[in-house]
Design a protein around this motif. Sequence first.
Motif, PDB file in Angstrom:
ATOM      1  N   LYS A 188       0.826  -1.194   0.000  1.00 40.21           N
ATOM      2  CA  LYS A 188       0.000   0.000   0.000  1.00 40.21           C
ATOM      3  C   LYS A 188       0.868   1.255   0.000  1.00 40.21           C
ATOM      4  CE  LYS A 188      -3.976  -1.974   2.404  1.00 40.21           C
ATOM      5  NZ  LYS A 188      -4.861  -1.864   3.602  1.00 40.21           N
ATOM      6  N   THR A 189       0.392   2.275  -0.695  1.00 38.65           N
ATOM      7  CA  THR A 189       1.083   3.563  -0.670  1.00 38.65           C
ATOM      8  C   THR A 189       0.682   4.341   0.569  1.00 38.65           C
ATOM      9  OG1 THR A 189      -0.685   4.637  -1.927  1.00 38.65           O
ATOM     10  CG2 THR A 189       1.138   3.662  -3.187  1.00 38.65           C
ATOM     11  N   VAL A 190       1.520   5.310   0.938  1.00 38.27           N
ATOM     12  CA  VAL A 190       1.214   6.188   2.062  1.00 38.27           C
ATOM     13  C   VAL A 190       0.458   7.384   1.501  1.00 38.27           C
ATOM     14  CG1 VAL A 190       2.162   7.557   3.948  1.00 38.27           C
ATOM     15  CG2 VAL A 190       3.283   5.420   3.271  1.00 38.27           C
ATOM     16  N   ARG A 191      -0.813   7.415   1.766  1.00 36.14           N
ATOM     17  CA  ARG A 191      -1.663   8.424   1.135  1.00 36.14           C
ATOM     18  C   ARG A 191      -1.242   9.847   1.492  1.00 36.14           C
ATOM     19  NH1 ARG A 191      -3.754  10.353  -3.075  1.00 36.14           N
ATOM     20  NH2 ARG A 191      -5.757  11.429  -2.844  1.00 36.14           N
ATOM     21  N   ALA A 192      -0.899  10.077   2.750  1.00 39.54           N
ATOM     22  CA  ALA A 192      -0.511  11.435   3.152  1.00 39.54           C
ATOM     23  C   ALA A 192       0.745  11.886   2.417  1.00 39.54           C
ATOM     24  CB  ALA A 192      -0.287  11.489   4.656  1.00 39.54           C
ATOM     25  N   LEU A 193       1.709  10.962   2.284  1.00 38.96           N
ATOM     26  CA  LEU A 193       2.937  11.285   1.559  1.00 38.96           C
ATOM     27  C   LEU A 193       2.626  11.546   0.094  1.00 38.96           C
ATOM     28  CD1 LEU A 193       5.998  11.549   1.321  1.00 38.96           C
ATOM     29  CD2 LEU A 193       6.129   9.055   1.112  1.00 38.96           C
ATOM     30  N   GLU A 194       1.762  10.746  -0.465  1.00 40.69           N
ATOM     31  CA  GLU A 194       1.393  10.891  -1.866  1.00 40.69           C
ATOM     32  C   GLU A 194       0.779  12.266  -2.127  1.00 40.69           C
ATOM     33  OE1 GLU A 194      -1.929   8.468  -3.485  1.00 40.69           O
ATOM     34  OE2 GLU A 194      -0.356   7.573  -4.720  1.00 40.69           O
ATOM     35  N   ARG A 195      -0.111  12.696  -1.226  1.00 43.04           N
ATOM     36  CA  ARG A 195      -0.739  14.005  -1.397  1.00 43.04           C
ATOM     37  C   ARG A 195       0.274  15.129  -1.226  1.00 43.04           C
ATOM     38  NH1 ARG A 195      -6.161  14.396   2.062  1.00 43.04           N
ATOM     39  NH2 ARG A 195      -4.704  13.905   3.739  1.00 43.04           N
ATOM     40  N   GLY A 196       1.200  14.961  -0.280  1.00 47.87           N
ATOM     41  CA  GLY A 196       2.242  15.966  -0.100  1.00 47.87           C
ATOM     42  C   GLY A 196       3.119  16.106  -1.329  1.00 47.87           C
ATOM     43  N   LEU A 197       3.450  14.981  -1.946  1.00 48.56           N
ATOM     44  CA  LEU A 197       4.256  15.017  -3.166  1.00 48.56           C
ATOM     45  C   LEU A 197       3.477  15.653  -4.322  1.00 48.56           C
ATOM     46  CD1 LEU A 197       5.974  11.517  -2.957  1.00 48.56           C
ATOM     47  CD2 LEU A 197       7.049  13.752  -2.621  1.00 48.56           C
ATOM     48  N   ASP A 198       2.173  15.395  -4.365  1.00 42.25           N
ATOM     49  CA  ASP A 198       1.348  16.025  -5.398  1.00 42.25           C
ATOM     50  C   ASP A 198       1.404  17.559  -5.271  1.00 42.25           C
ATOM     51  OD1 ASP A 198       0.549  13.621  -6.457  1.00 42.25           O
ATOM     52  OD2 ASP A 198      -1.359  13.542  -5.367  1.00 42.25           O
ATOM     53  N   VAL A 199       1.353  18.041  -4.035  1.00 36.86           N
ATOM     54  CA  VAL A 199       1.424  19.484  -3.797  1.00 36.86           C
ATOM     55  C   VAL A 199       2.785  20.020  -4.217  1.00 36.86           C
ATOM     56  CG1 VAL A 199       1.397  21.293  -2.030  1.00 36.86           C
ATOM     57  CG2 VAL A 199      -0.276  19.426  -1.941  1.00 36.86           C
ATOM     58  N   LEU A 200       3.848  19.316  -3.832  1.00 36.45           N
ATOM     59  CA  LEU A 200       5.203  19.751  -4.196  1.00 36.45           C
ATOM     60  C   LEU A 200       5.371  19.792  -5.711  1.00 36.45           C
ATOM     61  CD1 LEU A 200       8.113  20.474  -3.465  1.00 36.45           C
ATOM     62  CD2 LEU A 200       8.600  18.032  -3.283  1.00 36.45           C
ATOM     63  N   ILE A 201       4.900  18.761  -6.396  1.00 30.01           N
ATOM     64  CA  ILE A 201       5.014  18.714  -7.856  1.00 30.01           C
ATOM     65  C   ILE A 201       4.233  19.857  -8.486  1.00 30.01           C
ATOM     66  CG2 ILE A 201       4.360  17.378  -9.906  1.00 30.01           C
ATOM     67  CD1 ILE A 201       5.003  14.846  -8.225  1.00 30.01           C
ATOM     68  N   LEU A 228      -2.225  29.781  -2.592  1.00 27.47           N
ATOM     69  CA  LEU A 228      -2.946  28.737  -1.868  1.00 27.47           C
ATOM     70  C   LEU A 228      -4.234  28.378  -2.610  1.00 27.47           C
ATOM     71  CD1 LEU A 228      -3.084  27.012   0.750  1.00 27.47           C
ATOM     72  CD2 LEU A 228      -4.397  28.890   1.762  1.00 27.47           C
ATOM     73  N   HIS A 229      -4.916  29.384  -3.133  1.00 23.04           N
ATOM     74  CA  HIS A 229      -6.169  29.135  -3.853  1.00 23.04           C
ATOM     75  C   HIS A 229      -5.916  28.317  -5.119  1.00 23.04           C
ATOM     76  CE1 HIS A 229     -10.290  29.718  -5.111  1.00 23.04           C
ATOM     77  NE2 HIS A 229      -9.891  30.232  -6.262  1.00 23.04           N
ATOM     78  N   GLU A 230      -4.852  28.621  -5.838  1.00 24.14           N
ATOM     79  CA  GLU A 230      -4.525  27.864  -7.044  1.00 24.14           C
ATOM     80  C   GLU A 230      -4.223  26.404  -6.715  1.00 24.14           C
ATOM     81  OE1 GLU A 230      -2.599  31.416  -9.815  1.00 24.14           O
ATOM     82  OE2 GLU A 230      -1.318  30.276  -8.458  1.00 24.14           O
ATOM     83  N   LEU A 231      -3.500  26.184  -5.618  1.00 23.40           N
ATOM     84  CA  LEU A 231      -3.201  24.811  -5.206  1.00 23.40           C
ATOM     85  C   LEU A 231      -4.468  24.086  -4.772  1.00 23.40           C
ATOM     86  CD1 LEU A 231       0.119  25.451  -3.246  1.00 23.40           C
ATOM     87  CD2 LEU A 231      -0.138  24.329  -5.472  1.00 23.40           C
ATOM     88  N   HIS A 232      -5.360  24.805  -4.117  1.00 27.31           N
ATOM     89  CA  HIS A 232      -6.640  24.228  -3.714  1.00 27.31           C
ATOM     90  C   HIS A 232      -7.432  23.790  -4.942  1.00 27.31           C
ATOM     91  CE1 HIS A 232     -10.607  23.785  -1.949  1.00 27.31           C
ATOM     92  NE2 HIS A 232     -11.060  24.804  -2.678  1.00 27.31           N
ATOM     93  N   GLN A 233      -7.460  24.648  -5.956  1.00 25.67           N
ATOM     94  CA  GLN A 233      -8.189  24.312  -7.175  1.00 25.67           C
ATOM     95  C   GLN A 233      -7.540  23.143  -7.921  1.00 25.67           C
ATOM     96  OE1 GLN A 233      -8.297  28.210  -9.154  1.00 25.67           O
ATOM     97  NE2 GLN A 233     -10.518  28.258  -8.804  1.00 25.67           N
ATOM     98  N   ALA A 234      -6.201  23.110  -7.943  1.00 23.19           N
ATOM     99  CA  ALA A 234      -5.494  22.079  -8.697  1.00 23.19           C
ATOM    100  C   ALA A 234      -5.548  20.713  -8.026  1.00 23.19           C
ATOM    101  CB  ALA A 234      -4.038  22.496  -8.905  1.00 23.19           C
ATOM    102  N   THR A 235      -5.505  20.695  -6.697  1.00 22.81           N
ATOM    103  CA  THR A 235      -5.420  19.416  -5.988  1.00 22.81           C
ATOM    104  C   THR A 235      -6.739  18.962  -5.384  1.00 22.81           C
ATOM    105  OG1 THR A 235      -4.835  20.455  -3.864  1.00 22.81           O
ATOM    106  CG2 THR A 235      -3.029  19.921  -5.388  1.00 22.81           C
ATOM    107  N   GLY A 236      -7.661  19.908  -5.162  1.00 20.12           N
ATOM    108  CA  GLY A 236      -8.907  19.571  -4.513  1.00 20.12           C
ATOM    109  C   GLY A 236      -8.796  19.383  -3.016  1.00 20.12           C
ATOM    110  N   LEU A 237      -7.624  19.655  -2.462  1.00 22.14           N
ATOM    111  CA  LEU A 237      -7.423  19.497  -1.023  1.00 22.14           C
ATOM    112  C   LEU A 237      -7.941  20.715  -0.269  1.00 22.14           C
ATOM    113  CD1 LEU A 237      -3.782  18.069  -1.054  1.00 22.14           C
ATOM    114  CD2 LEU A 237      -5.880  16.796  -0.563  1.00 22.14           C
ATOM    115  N   PRO A 238      -8.459  20.520   0.948  1.00 24.07           N
ATOM    116  CA  PRO A 238      -8.882  21.672   1.751  1.00 24.07           C
ATOM    117  C   PRO A 238      -7.703  22.604   2.018  1.00 24.07           C
ATOM    118  CG  PRO A 238      -9.688  19.613   2.691  1.00 24.07           C
ATOM    119  CD  PRO A 238      -8.715  19.236   1.620  1.00 24.07           C
TER     120      PRO A 238
END
Length: 266
Positions: free
Chosen positions: A7-20, A30-40
Amino acid sequence: MLERRVKTVRALERGLDVLIEVQTRKAASLHELHQATGLPKATLLRMLVTLGQKGLVWQRLADGAYLPHVDRIERASFTSAAHIAEVASPHLKALSTRVAWPSVLAAPRLDHMEILETNSPLFRLDSAILGPVGVKLSYIHTATGRAYLAACGDAERDSIIDRLRPANPPDGSEAELRQMLQQVKQRGYATRDPLLPWPDRSKQLVLRDGRRSMAVPIMVGGSPIATINVTWPGRRGADEAVVQRHLEALKATARAIAAALEANPN
């Protein structure tokens, strides 16, 4: 043999998505990242703080954007605009607690100075709006440009003046410019005065915006690589009073930025 499923580590995966996402966009709100990732946004803020603590991203004061840390693999020199801005940003923030007026950090280009960072958003005053990043400033009509021009070497100064010289300069105007720069060098800081006749960029803005400014160079290895200023409304203080009150804090900030760049050249 069957491949073992891990299994992948979901929290790490989301953090890497933000970094990328930050690395791909080069700069993102912050708003652009919210729109791009869908994260709160609250989740994103925690991730960005964590990434910042690990030296992977940093937040620009000028507009609140998140930028990737200068890639050490590329071994960028301390003259990289992105690196200068990243290193200087916390020092500009600290300066905002010591000086009542905002500052910009600017670096030289062929025929102008370019704003790299500003602490202006930390001041809740209409008169304190400076920037944004990327604005071009005059070498000869702003304190920011004069501070650099006075501190650089003779050959560089001559080259810049050659680029700025109008087709038919008024008699004695170049001698006036060079004398003014010599005075700036001797006293260690620049202001907007005296007014000069050359029609370089920013001249009309300087004449009508009602602001005053002083600036000092950031010296690394004996040469200037950028300048930092303090700007205030002319009606709120005479040059002499503001210089007497805030010049040492400005110079200390320039020295701190220089020391940080020399300690972290990549």
